[in-house]
Design a protein around this motif. Structure first.
Motif, PDB file in Angstrom:
ATOM      1  N   PRO A 290       0.817  -1.222   0.000  1.00  0.00           N
ATOM      2  CA  PRO A 290       0.000   0.000   0.000  1.00  0.00           C
ATOM      3  C   PRO A 290       0.849   1.269   0.000  1.00  0.00           C
ATOM      4  CG  PRO A 290      -0.814  -1.590   1.613  1.00  0.00           C
ATOM      5  CD  PRO A 290       0.504  -2.116   1.134  1.00  0.00           C
ATOM      6  N   LEU A 291       0.366   2.268  -0.713  1.00  0.00           N
ATOM      7  CA  LEU A 291       0.918   3.627  -0.746  1.00  0.00           C
ATOM      8  C   LEU A 291       2.240   3.755  -1.504  1.00  0.00           C
ATOM      9  CD1 LEU A 291       0.406   4.655   3.021  1.00  0.00           C
ATOM     10  CD2 LEU A 291      -1.220   4.894   1.135  1.00  0.00           C
ATOM     11  N   LEU A 292       2.972   2.663  -1.670  1.00  0.00           N
ATOM     12  CA  LEU A 292       4.341   2.781  -2.161  1.00  0.00           C
ATOM     13  C   LEU A 292       4.415   3.264  -3.612  1.00  0.00           C
ATOM     14  CD1 LEU A 292       7.214   2.489  -1.239  1.00  0.00           C
ATOM     15  CD2 LEU A 292       7.204   0.097  -1.982  1.00  0.00           C
ATOM     16  N   GLY A 293       3.417   2.922  -4.441  1.00  0.00           N
ATOM     17  CA  GLY A 293       3.403   3.394  -5.815  1.00  0.00           C
ATOM     18  C   GLY A 293       3.338   4.912  -5.884  1.00  0.00           C
ATOM     19  N   SER A 294       2.471   5.505  -5.071  1.00  0.00           N
ATOM     20  CA  SER A 294       2.367   6.969  -5.020  1.00  0.00           C
ATOM     21  C   SER A 294       3.642   7.594  -4.463  1.00  0.00           C
ATOM     22  CB  SER A 294       1.172   7.385  -4.152  1.00  0.00           C
ATOM     23  OG  SER A 294      -0.049   7.047  -4.787  1.00  0.00           O
ATOM     24  N   LEU A 295       4.245   6.930  -3.466  1.00  0.00           N
ATOM     25  CA  LEU A 295       5.454   7.472  -2.847  1.00  0.00           C
ATOM     26  C   LEU A 295       6.609   7.502  -3.844  1.00  0.00           C
ATOM     27  CD1 LEU A 295       6.896   8.503  -0.317  1.00  0.00           C
ATOM     28  CD2 LEU A 295       7.418   6.115   0.263  1.00  0.00           C
ATOM     29  N   ILE A 296       6.755   6.450  -4.635  1.00  0.00           N
ATOM     30  CA  ILE A 296       7.867   6.371  -5.577  1.00  0.00           C
ATOM     31  C   ILE A 296       7.656   7.307  -6.762  1.00  0.00           C
ATOM     32  CG2 ILE A 296       9.057   4.866  -7.218  1.00  0.00           C
ATOM     33  CD1 ILE A 296       8.610   2.560  -5.279  1.00  0.00           C
ATOM     34  N   LEU A 297       6.437   7.308  -7.314  1.00  0.00           N
ATOM     35  CA  LEU A 297       6.199   8.019  -8.563  1.00  0.00           C
ATOM     36  C   LEU A 297       5.676   9.443  -8.381  1.00  0.00           C
ATOM     37  CD1 LEU A 297       4.744   4.997 -10.497  1.00  0.00           C
ATOM     38  CD2 LEU A 297       6.775   6.271 -11.153  1.00  0.00           C
ATOM     39  N   ARG A 298       5.038   9.702  -7.257  1.00  0.00           N
ATOM     40  CA  ARG A 298       4.552  11.050  -6.987  1.00  0.00           C
ATOM     41  C   ARG A 298       5.308  11.727  -5.849  1.00  0.00           C
ATOM     42  NH1 ARG A 298       1.391  13.283 -11.003  1.00  0.00           N
ATOM     43  NH2 ARG A 298      -0.481  12.063 -11.440  1.00  0.00           N
ATOM     44  N   HIS A 299       6.125  10.926  -5.147  1.00  0.00           N
ATOM     45  CA  HIS A 299       6.784  11.413  -3.930  1.00  0.00           C
ATOM     46  C   HIS A 299       5.730  11.971  -2.975  1.00  0.00           C
ATOM     47  CE1 HIS A 299      10.953  11.872  -6.068  1.00  0.00           C
ATOM     48  NE2 HIS A 299      10.476  10.639  -6.066  1.00  0.00           N
ATOM     49  N   SER A 300       4.625  11.235  -2.917  1.00  0.00           N
ATOM     50  CA  SER A 300       3.482  11.643  -2.093  1.00  0.00           C
ATOM     51  C   SER A 300       2.820  10.395  -1.535  1.00  0.00           C
ATOM     52  CB  SER A 300       2.477  12.436  -2.929  1.00  0.00           C
ATOM     53  OG  SER A 300       1.246  12.580  -2.257  1.00  0.00           O
ATOM     54  N   LEU A 301       2.201  10.528  -0.368  1.00  0.00           N
ATOM     55  CA  LEU A 301       1.468   9.406   0.243  1.00  0.00           C
ATOM     56  C   LEU A 301      -0.037   9.506   0.010  1.00  0.00           C
ATOM     57  CD1 LEU A 301       3.346   9.052   3.656  1.00  0.00           C
ATOM     58  CD2 LEU A 301       3.462   7.512   1.678  1.00  0.00           C
ATOM     59  N   SER A 302      -0.447  10.462  -0.813  1.00  0.00           N
ATOM     60  CA  SER A 302      -1.888  10.634  -1.008  1.00  0.00           C
ATOM     61  C   SER A 302      -2.298  10.763  -2.472  1.00  0.00           C
ATOM     62  CB  SER A 302      -2.369  11.878  -0.248  1.00  0.00           C
ATOM     63  OG  SER A 302      -1.684  13.041  -0.703  1.00  0.00           O
TER      64      SER A 302
END
Length: 455
Positions: A290-302
């Motif tokens: 969970p959340l890791l795709g957004s963290l890597i590609l958006r540098h965001s948790l939301s």
């Protein structure tokens, strides 16, 4: 042939020739720079192992350079024979870029190659070193122009559409298109990384066979030192390259991630493994974080990333292939970083040349860089589909009007000829590598005796 139409056969043929070709420039770029470093270190230190390694790897470089030139010429012809629609649409842009590559890079390489390979005892030391540096520079300039042309196909700009053709309007914008800096850095570092692994594998093989000459040890040490530097650097470049791709080719990122839909704007998980299903529009058996795709590609948790369902069905890349080719590339990259980090530990313990399991691992990792390059190019090019020039021309509009029979015969001919000709080339290179660095030349023996006498 195998129930495939002429269009698919043309794509397979180009993919086959490109995949064969890219291996040679990757090693050529890295070896040319390695040879320049070796000769520079020899001129500075006069340690004979540097000269021994230079002569050893210059043989491999010469064969690799020749095969790269031959396989590259075939690709250029295919633009006119199999992809005349692309040549007609974008030829006024890609044609000059390839011409610049020949004029500024190939002529530079070819002009100094003879001095580099055959002028060691015929010209002065400084002139010979200059020739080696010019060959190395030529390979880098060649990479510059080829990546400029290919990157323009991914992120086209600086053109006008006139009578259905892309006509150059701003050459600076064409060359320095949005994806070019990231792709140039990514490919350049990949070439150095592949060469380091290639050289390290050869050295490890000789160490396993109890050949522990100073030249072999130096070769192994230098390759791992390079690996320590470029493997983590490649990971950082890959991250910013991914952010650039998300901005300009979001469908490619969605296909790489196997991400189909955004439910209520929730953050995107990272799918480690799964089977993308294009018909059912889902990724089966997905193992998610969970959340890791957004963290890597958006540098965001939301903030979520775009999903494949956001794009028309006929504009979605084929996720099942690039989902796994990307993961293969990343997995190999992580192994490279691990190999480099562990080599530092072995150096500290003075066990770098004697830890047999690590030497065996280094031998196995020899082709890892080249495999990662192929996986990366598969991800890049298949991920661009269905476009040949992104957003402007689809691949179906770029192909020539050939029949299945002609494409089948030419594909079979390529398979036979490439396997034969380049198979012999590979065999020769492996044979030379197994022989190992030669003993020092007579002038080197005099240097060794002089140094021994002083000691």
């Amino acid at each position: 042939m195998f129930g495939l139409d002429a269009f698919m056969l043309a794509r397979i043929q180009f993919a086959f020739t490109v995949s064969f070709h890219i291996i040679f420039p990757a090693i050529t770029i890295g070896l040319a720079t390695y040879l320049a470093v070796l000769e520079g270190l020899w001129l500075k230190s006069r340690q004979p192992e540097y000269k021994t390694l230079y002569h050893f790897w210059s043989k491999i470089f010469a064969v690799n350079f020749g095969m790269g030139v031959v396989s590259g010429l075939v690709m250029a012809y295919q633009f006119g024979t199999n992809w005349s629609g692309f040549a007609d649409f974008a030829g006024s842009i890609t044609g000059p870029l390839l011409t610049y590559e020949v004029l500024t890079a190939f002529f530079l390489e070819a002009g100094f190659l003879g001095v580099m390979l055959f002028g060691w005892h015929r010209v002065g030391e400084k002139l010979h070193f200059f020739a080696t540096c010019m060959v190395a520079l030529g390979t880098i300039i060649s990479t510059f122009w080829i990546l400029a042309s290919n990157s323009w196909m991914h992120t086209p700009q600086g053109f006008d559409l006139v009578d259905g053709r892309a006509v150059p309007a701003d050459w600076f914008a064409i060359i320095f298109n949005p994806s070019f800096p990231y792709r140039l850095a990514h490919m350049g570092i990949a070439a150095f990384l592949s060469t380091a692994l290639f050289v390290g594998s050869a050295a490890a093989w000789h160490l396993l066979n109890n050949c522990r000459t100073p030249a072999v040890k130096r070769m192994f040490s230098m390759s791992l030192g390079m690996l320590v530097i470029v493997a983590p650097l490649q990971a950082l470049i890959g991250d910013v390259h991914g952010l650039n791709t998300l901005q300009y080719q979001p469908a490619k990122i969605a296909a790489i991630e196997g991400h189909w839909s955004n439910a209520n704007g929730e953050p995107t998980p990272l799918i480690l493994f799964g089977l993308p299903n294009m018909e059912q529009e889902r990724t089966d058996y997905a193992l998610e974080i969970p959340l890791l795709g957004s963290l890597i590609l958006r540098h965001s948790l939301s903030e979520p990333i775009p999903a494949l369902q956001d794009f028309p069905i006929d504009e979605r890349p084929y996720s099942p292939v690039i989902f796994w080719s990307f993961r293969l590339m990343v997995a190999l990259g992580m192994l490279m970083i691990l190999q480099g980090v562990y080599s530092l530990w072995l150096r500290r313990k003075n066990a770098l040349y004697s830890t047999r399991w690590f030497l065996k691992f280094s031998v196995v990792m020899g082709p890892a860089g080249l495999i990662a390059i192929l996986a990366g190019w598969f991800t890049t090019e298949i991920g661009r589909q269905p476009w040949v020039v992104y957003g402007l021309q689809k691949t179906t509009d770029a192909v020539s009007a050939h029949g299945e029979l002609q494409m089948s015969i030419s594909l079979i001919a390529f398979l036979v000829i490439y396997s034969t000709v380049f198979g012999f080339g590979y065999y020769y290179m492996i044979h030379q590598i197994k022989q190992g660095p030669d003993l020092p030349e007579p002038d080197d023996m005099h240097e060794i005796s002089t140094i021994s006498g002083r000691i």
